[in-house]
Design a protein around this motif. Structure first.
Motif, short mmCIF file in Angstrom:
data_model
loop_
_atom_site.label_atom_id
_atom_site.label_comp_id
_atom_site.label_asym_id
_atom_site.label_seq_id
_atom_site.Cartn_x
_atom_site.Cartn_y
_atom_site.Cartn_z
N GLY A 122 0.80 -1.22 0.00
CA GLY A 122 0.00 0.00 0.00
C GLY A 122 0.83 1.27 0.00
N GLU A 123 2.14 1.16 -0.06
CA GLU A 123 3.02 2.33 -0.06
C GLU A 123 3.33 2.72 -1.50
OE1 GLU A 123 4.06 4.17 2.51
OE2 GLU A 123 2.96 2.91 3.90
N LEU A 124 2.40 3.46 -2.12
CA LEU A 124 2.56 3.82 -3.52
C LEU A 124 3.18 5.20 -3.70
CD1 LEU A 124 -0.88 2.58 -4.83
CD2 LEU A 124 1.31 1.40 -4.92
N GLU A 125 3.07 6.03 -2.67
CA GLU A 125 3.54 7.40 -2.78
C GLU A 125 4.69 7.64 -1.82
OE1 GLU A 125 0.26 10.00 -2.13
OE2 GLU A 125 -0.98 8.99 -3.61
N ARG A 126 5.32 8.75 -2.00
CA ARG A 126 6.38 9.15 -1.07
C ARG A 126 5.75 9.72 0.19
NH1 ARG A 126 10.25 12.02 -5.56
NH2 ARG A 126 10.64 10.10 -6.71
N ARG A 127 6.48 9.63 1.28
CA ARG A 127 6.02 10.18 2.55
C ARG A 127 7.01 11.22 3.05
NH1 ARG A 127 2.70 6.95 6.43
NH2 ARG A 127 1.91 5.14 5.32
N LEU A 128 6.47 12.19 3.77
CA LEU A 128 7.32 13.14 4.46
C LEU A 128 7.96 12.41 5.63
CD1 LEU A 128 5.06 16.31 4.48
CD2 LEU A 128 6.97 15.80 2.97
N ALA A 129 9.22 12.75 5.92
CA ALA A 129 9.94 12.04 6.97
C ALA A 129 10.81 13.02 7.74
CB ALA A 129 10.80 10.94 6.36
N TRP A 130 11.21 12.59 8.93
CA TRP A 130 12.19 13.34 9.70
C TRP A 130 13.08 12.34 10.43
CZ3 TRP A 130 7.61 12.13 11.97
CH2 TRP A 130 7.60 11.80 13.32
N ALA A 131 14.25 12.83 10.87
CA ALA A 131 15.20 11.97 11.57
C ALA A 131 15.99 12.81 12.57
CB ALA A 131 16.15 11.31 10.57
N ASP A 132 16.50 12.16 13.60
CA ASP A 132 17.32 12.87 14.59
C ASP A 132 18.68 13.24 14.02
OD1 ASP A 132 15.32 12.78 16.52
OD2 ASP A 132 16.03 10.86 17.35
N ALA A 133 19.24 12.37 13.19
CA ALA A 133 20.54 12.62 12.57
C ALA A 133 20.33 12.74 11.06
CB ALA A 133 21.48 11.45 12.87
N PRO A 134 21.12 13.58 10.40
CA PRO A 134 20.97 13.75 8.95
C PRO A 134 21.16 12.43 8.19
CG PRO A 134 22.45 15.41 9.84
CD PRO A 134 22.18 14.43 10.95
N ILE A 135 20.33 12.24 7.17
CA ILE A 135 20.41 11.06 6.31
C ILE A 135 20.45 11.56 4.86
CG2 ILE A 135 19.26 8.94 5.54
CD1 ILE A 135 17.90 8.80 8.29
N ALA A 136 21.43 11.08 4.12
CA ALA A 136 21.63 11.55 2.74
C ALA A 136 20.61 10.92 1.79
CB ALA A 136 23.04 11.20 2.28
N GLU A 137 20.31 11.67 0.74
CA GLU A 137 19.42 11.17 -0.30
C GLU A 137 19.99 9.88 -0.88
OE1 GLU A 137 17.71 12.57 -4.67
OE2 GLU A 137 18.66 14.03 -3.36
N GLY A 138 19.13 8.89 -1.12
CA GLY A 138 19.55 7.61 -1.67
C GLY A 138 19.90 6.57 -0.62
N SER A 139 19.97 6.97 0.65
CA SER A 139 20.30 6.03 1.73
C SER A 139 19.10 5.16 2.06
CB SER A 139 20.72 6.78 2.99
OG SER A 139 21.84 7.58 2.74
N ARG A 140 19.37 3.92 2.48
CA ARG A 140 18.32 3.03 2.97
C ARG A 140 17.91 3.51 4.36
NH1 ARG A 140 15.43 0.09 -0.14
NH2 ARG A 140 14.98 -1.28 1.58
N VAL A 141 16.61 3.46 4.63
CA VAL A 141 16.08 3.91 5.92
C VAL A 141 15.10 2.89 6.47
CG1 VAL A 141 16.36 6.38 5.41
CG2 VAL A 141 14.21 5.23 4.83
#
Length: 158
Positions: A122-141
């Motif tokens: 059911g995850e067809l779209e992107r979601r807004l996210a936040w993190a305590d530490a910076p995470i670079a684009e393209g990283s697995r989360v």
């Protein structure tokens, strides 16, 4: 004798098309918990016109044309109201928890925000996210918290 059925059916078709293209025109009236729906009314009127025209075309008496048209239009209206209500319930339901899902950061993520694409049912779209530490684009989360449609993520080193 055929003209009333054609006019009502045509108006129903117009209402149906308008409701489907620009949204349900009767939505803002909020009568009867979705009992009045422009889409359902358009379907009912269209079925009324078609059933009446077909009955008259088959050579039956005019009274039977009206009986058949009313019965079939009412059945179509009720069926479409139930169908639309069922669709509304399924789309307005409580979102499934995303905690534990993994995905990819589609934009850099920080404490102020970012964006992820999750690998879940059911995850067809992107979601807004936040993190305590910076995470670079393209990283697995991996999702560790869920708040509405936003998710808190951590880098997934698995």
């Amino acid at each position: 004798m055929l003209l009333p059925f054609l006019v009502v059916g045509g108006l129903g078709l117009l209402l149906l098309v308008v409701s489907l293209v620009i949204g349900d025109v009767l939505d803002h009236f909020e009568m009867g918990d979705g009992l009045v729906s422009g889409t359902a009314l358009g379907i009912g009127l269209t079925v009324f016109g078609a059933a009446g025209a077909l009955t008259v075309g088959a050579g039956l008496d005019l009274v039977w044309a009206y009986v058949a048209a009313i019965v079939l239009a009412a059945a179509a209206y009720v069926a479409s109201v139930l169908f639309v209500r069922s669709l509304a319930r399924s789309s307005d339901g409580v979102p499934a928890s995303a905690i534990g899902l993994t995905g990819v950061a589609t934009a850099s993520i920080s404490s102020s925000g970012g964006e992820v694409s999750l690998d879940g049912p059911g995850e067809l779209e992107r979601r807004l996210a936040w993190a305590d530490a910076p995470i670079a684009e393209g990283s697995r989360v991996r999702v560790i918290e869920h708040a509405g449609s936003r998710v808190k993520v951590v880098a997934d080193h698995a």
